[in-house]
Design an enzyme around this catalytic site. Structure first.
Site, PDB file in Angstrom:
ATOM      1  N   SER A 150      -8.072   8.591   0.462  1.00  0.00           N
ATOM      2  CA  SER A 150      -8.541   7.042   1.115  1.00  0.00           C
ATOM      3  C   SER A 150      -9.216   7.398   2.442  1.00  0.00           C
ATOM      4  CB  SER A 150      -7.210   6.395   1.223  1.00  0.00           C
ATOM      5  OG  SER A 150      -7.417   4.970   1.598  1.00  0.00           O
ATOM      6  N   SER A 152       6.423   5.746  10.712  1.00  0.00           N
ATOM      7  CA  SER A 152       5.411   5.570   9.897  1.00  0.00           C
ATOM      8  C   SER A 152       5.806   6.293   8.410  1.00  0.00           C
ATOM      9  CB  SER A 152       4.300   6.508  10.332  1.00  0.00           C
ATOM     10  OG  SER A 152       3.546   6.914   9.608  1.00  0.00           O
ATOM     11  N   THR A 176       3.283   7.633   6.678  1.00  0.00           N
ATOM     12  CA  THR A 176       2.390   8.601   6.407  1.00  0.00           C
ATOM     13  C   THR A 176       1.961   9.757   7.402  1.00  0.00           C
ATOM     14  OG1 THR A 176       0.626   7.401   7.530  1.00  0.00           O
ATOM     15  CG2 THR A 176       0.987   6.757   5.321  1.00  0.00           C
TER      16      THR A 176
HETATM   17  C1  16G Z   1      -0.496   3.490   3.055  1.00  0.00           C
HETATM   18  C2  16G Z   1      -0.462   2.259   2.238  1.00  0.00           C
HETATM   19  C3  16G Z   1      -0.932   1.229   3.145  1.00  0.00           C
HETATM   20  C4  16G Z   1       0.037   1.062   4.410  1.00  0.00           C
HETATM   21  C5  16G Z   1      -0.114   2.483   5.077  1.00  0.00           C
HETATM   22  C6  16G Z   1       0.894   2.473   6.512  1.00  0.00           C
HETATM   23  C7  16G Z   1      -0.808   1.892  -0.130  1.00  0.00           C
HETATM   24  C8  16G Z   1      -1.713   2.110  -1.292  1.00  0.00           C
HETATM   25  N1  16G Z   1      -1.152   2.324   1.081  1.00  0.00           N
HETATM   26  O1  16G Z   1      -1.935   3.493   3.527  1.00  0.00           O
HETATM   27  O2  16G Z   1      -0.222   0.065   2.368  1.00  0.00           O
HETATM   28  O3  16G Z   1      -0.534   0.086   5.244  1.00  0.00           O
HETATM   29  O4  16G Z   1       0.175   3.347   4.457  1.00  0.00           O
HETATM   30  O5  16G Z   1       0.871   3.518   6.946  1.00  0.00           O
HETATM   31  O6  16G Z   1       0.450   1.605  -0.500  1.00  0.00           O
HETATM   32  P1  16G Z   1       2.090   4.048   7.918  1.00  0.00           P
HETATM   33  O7  16G Z   1       3.317   3.907   7.142  1.00  0.00           O
HETATM   34  O8  16G Z   1       1.628   5.342   8.509  1.00  0.00           O
HETATM   35  O9  16G Z   1       2.091   3.086   9.203  1.00  0.00           O
HETATM   36 MG    MG Z   2      -7.796   3.323   0.512  1.00  0.00          MG
END
Ligand code: 16G
Ligand code: MG
Length: 566
Positions: free
Chosen positions: A64, A498, A500
């Protein structure tokens, strides 16, 4: 299961010893060089899931909005949805099995899920434009074939195109043809039909600058453009011919830095938009006559779409249950506008597309958007049938409105948020309503807000409830936040770990930018003190790099959803 062959092939995609990865909010994501074994194993897992559901399963190779050096993979379930949570756990379990345990884990998962191994399996594969994607998708194919699955490699696709293809394949063509050509034709036909009805055909309404993040969106938009060119002319920037993927451009950059992408010259009041690296997010923006930048994010997109849908329903005389789904990041002004002015019920879910998508399925018409620009609208089968009938049976104005709604339904990608589809929906609505970008922006004024991140030793000490709007642990943190929020007007703040990145995210909004900045800083200090902060104490003052939500350089060893076991 030919265990001998699996072992042999697995050794060709060997897992680095001790590497642990997690299937996060949007699949696995990390440095591309760490992903070969994960891809092979996700090929295996997709075959098991396909056998179990007796359906086609999708595998998308993309990271992404992450930097070009990263990559990732996610599985797409039969109706084009995100993988079911129980299978996310299997994915993590399988990806982390050491080489000698892999067979046992595979058998374990098949037994637990009662997979009939004799069943046929079919997997469709797509990939983005990263240099590493082609080889990694070949590793997926190796996994699929060694377990006896059949596959179709669609090659370069946007993520939502793959979701759409999976949905089409599993619904016997009712949702459309499962080809890229089918996707272009369905969307463009609906768009051209809609824009034919727009009375104002001045040029300003019909041309748009698109920043493609140097990613797959550029290729696909270029392929598609001639299908809809009678309704809209698009000018592509950051099309991948020079710059690096997601570098200083794309929807994530524009949203988090609140400034235009590099490589795009913007004249005042020109309508512009940005896709992210796999084209499943979109944000709009413009410069006003004084040169000030205005961002139109997912919240305002949801507002435009839901108000248009509501107007059409009133025109047709249908009282259908329409709801808007947001996350805690939605600007307070958007929620207030939707509830108080538009009288549309608003619901809040946890961050992550799957949560919003499932909530939106509960309504006749569910519109969902994250502030970051990922979203779509879902229409129940009963609604689709009703609208089709109305478009045939009703007369005059009502019939016209029903026809419009019928086309709008076709224009949405109901499998996933889709930058191309959303862009065409927005352009059609603006043209039909004769709205300029400034008029759209003026629907409400965003409350000033600030996002920060805090480093802690273990972000799991923070747990939340009420769709992430309140912290349950560590003790005392929510009370501290409540006390801080009371000091400011129109204020709100929350913290969440988070999904991610190895950080705690802080969000604050208030009646002025200064107050929002102070509140965010004070909440960061509370997190640092009560949740085991590490490194330097949060300092007041904000550098752009500190303030981003979902910043793109997320995934280095030990910092992201990757941990190396010593
Ligand atoms: C991912 C999610 C997105 C969310 C983001 C939050 C999908 C396809 N993508 O990119 O929706 O806003 O994570 O990130 O579900 P964070 O947990 O690091 O704040
Ligand atoms: Mg994307």
């Amino acid at each position: 299961m030919d265990l001998g062959a699996i072992t042999k092939y697995s050794a060709l995609h060997a897992k680095p010893n001790g590497l642990i990865l997690q299937y996060g909010t949007a699949g696995f994501r990390t440095k591309a060089e760490h992903l070969d074994h994960v891809m092979f194993r996700m090929g295996l897992l997709a075959v098991l899931r396909s056998k179990q559901t007796k359906s086609t399963i999708g595998v998308m190779v993309t990271a992404s909005h992450n930097p070009e050096e990263d990559n990732g993979v996610k599985l797409v379930d039969p109706l084009g949805e995100m993988l079911a949570p129980s299978w996310e756990e299997h994915a993590t379990y399988l990806a982390n099995a050491e080489e000698q345990d892999m067979q046992r884990v595979l058998i374990d998962i098949s037994e637990k899920e009662a997979v009939n191994l004799q069943q046929d399996a079919f997997v469709v594969i797509g990939r983005d434009t990263r240099p590493s994607s082609e080889k990694l998708s070949q590793s997926v194919i190796d996994g699929v074939t060694v377990l006896g699955g059949q596959f179709h490699d669609y090659g370069l696709l946007t993520t939502p195109q793959l979701h759409n293809i999976v949905y089409c394949r599993n619904t016997g063509g009712r949702y459309g043809k499962a080809t890229i050509e089918g996707y272009y034709q369905k969307l463009s036909k609906a768009f051209v039909e809609l824009t034919k009805q727009a009375s104002c055909s001045g040029d300003e309404y019909r041309s748009l600058k698109v920043d493609c993040a140097n990613g797959i969106g550029a290729l696909k938009l270029r392929e598609m453009e001639h299908y809809f060119s009678q309704g809209l002319s698009v000018q592509l920037f950051n099309d991948g011919s020079k710059g690096k993927l997601n570098h200083l451009c794309g929807a994530d950059f524009v949203k988090s830095h609140q400034k235009p992408p590099q490589g795009m010259e913007i004249k005042s009041n020109e309508r512009c938009c940005s896709f992210d690296g796999d084209a499943d997010r979109i944000v709009y923006y413009y410069h006003d006559a004084d040169g000030h930048f205005h961002l139109i994010d997912g919240d305002k997109i949801a507002t435009l779409i839901s108000s248009f849908l509501k107007e059409l329903l009133v025109e047709i005389g249908e009282s259908l249950n329409i709801g808007v789904v947001q996350t805690a990041y939605a600007n307070g002004s958007s929620t207030r506008y939707l509830e108080e002015v538009m009288k549309v019920p608003v619901y809040c879910t946890k961050t992550g597309v799957k949560h919003l998508h499932h909530k939106a399925q509960e309504f006749d018409i569910g519109v969902y958007f994250e502030a970051n620009g990922h979203g779509t609208a879902l229409f129940s089968t009963a609604v689709e049938m009703k609208i089709k009938q109305s478009a045939e049976q009703l007369e005059d104005k009502k019939r016209k409105a029903a026809k419009m709604l019928e086309n709008i339904i076709d224009l949405f990608n109901q499998a996933a948020g889709d930058a191309i589809s959303d862009m065409l929906v927005i352009e059609a609505i603006l043209a039909l309503k004769g709205l300029t970008v400034q008029q759209w922006d003026a629907l409400y004024t965003d409350l000033p807000n600030r996002q920060l991140k805090v480093q802690v030793a273990d972000r799991r000490v923070i747990s939340t409830t009420n769709a992430e709007r309140q912290a349950v642990t560590p003790p005392g943190l929510q009370e501290a936040i409540n006390d801080l929020v009371k000091k400011y007007k129109l204020s709100r703040a929350f913290v969440r770990p988070s999904g991610t990145e190895d950080v705690v995210r802080v969000y604050a909004e208030a009646d002025s930018q200064e107050s929002a900045d102070h509140l965010a800083h004070e909440v960061s200090l509370a997190v640092f003190q009560l949740a085991g902060g590490i490194g330097e104490r949060p300092q007041p003052g904000y550098k752009a790099a500190e303030t981003t939500h979902n910043i793109s350089n997320a995934f280095g060893p030990g910092t992201a959803n990757e941990h190396t076991v010593p």
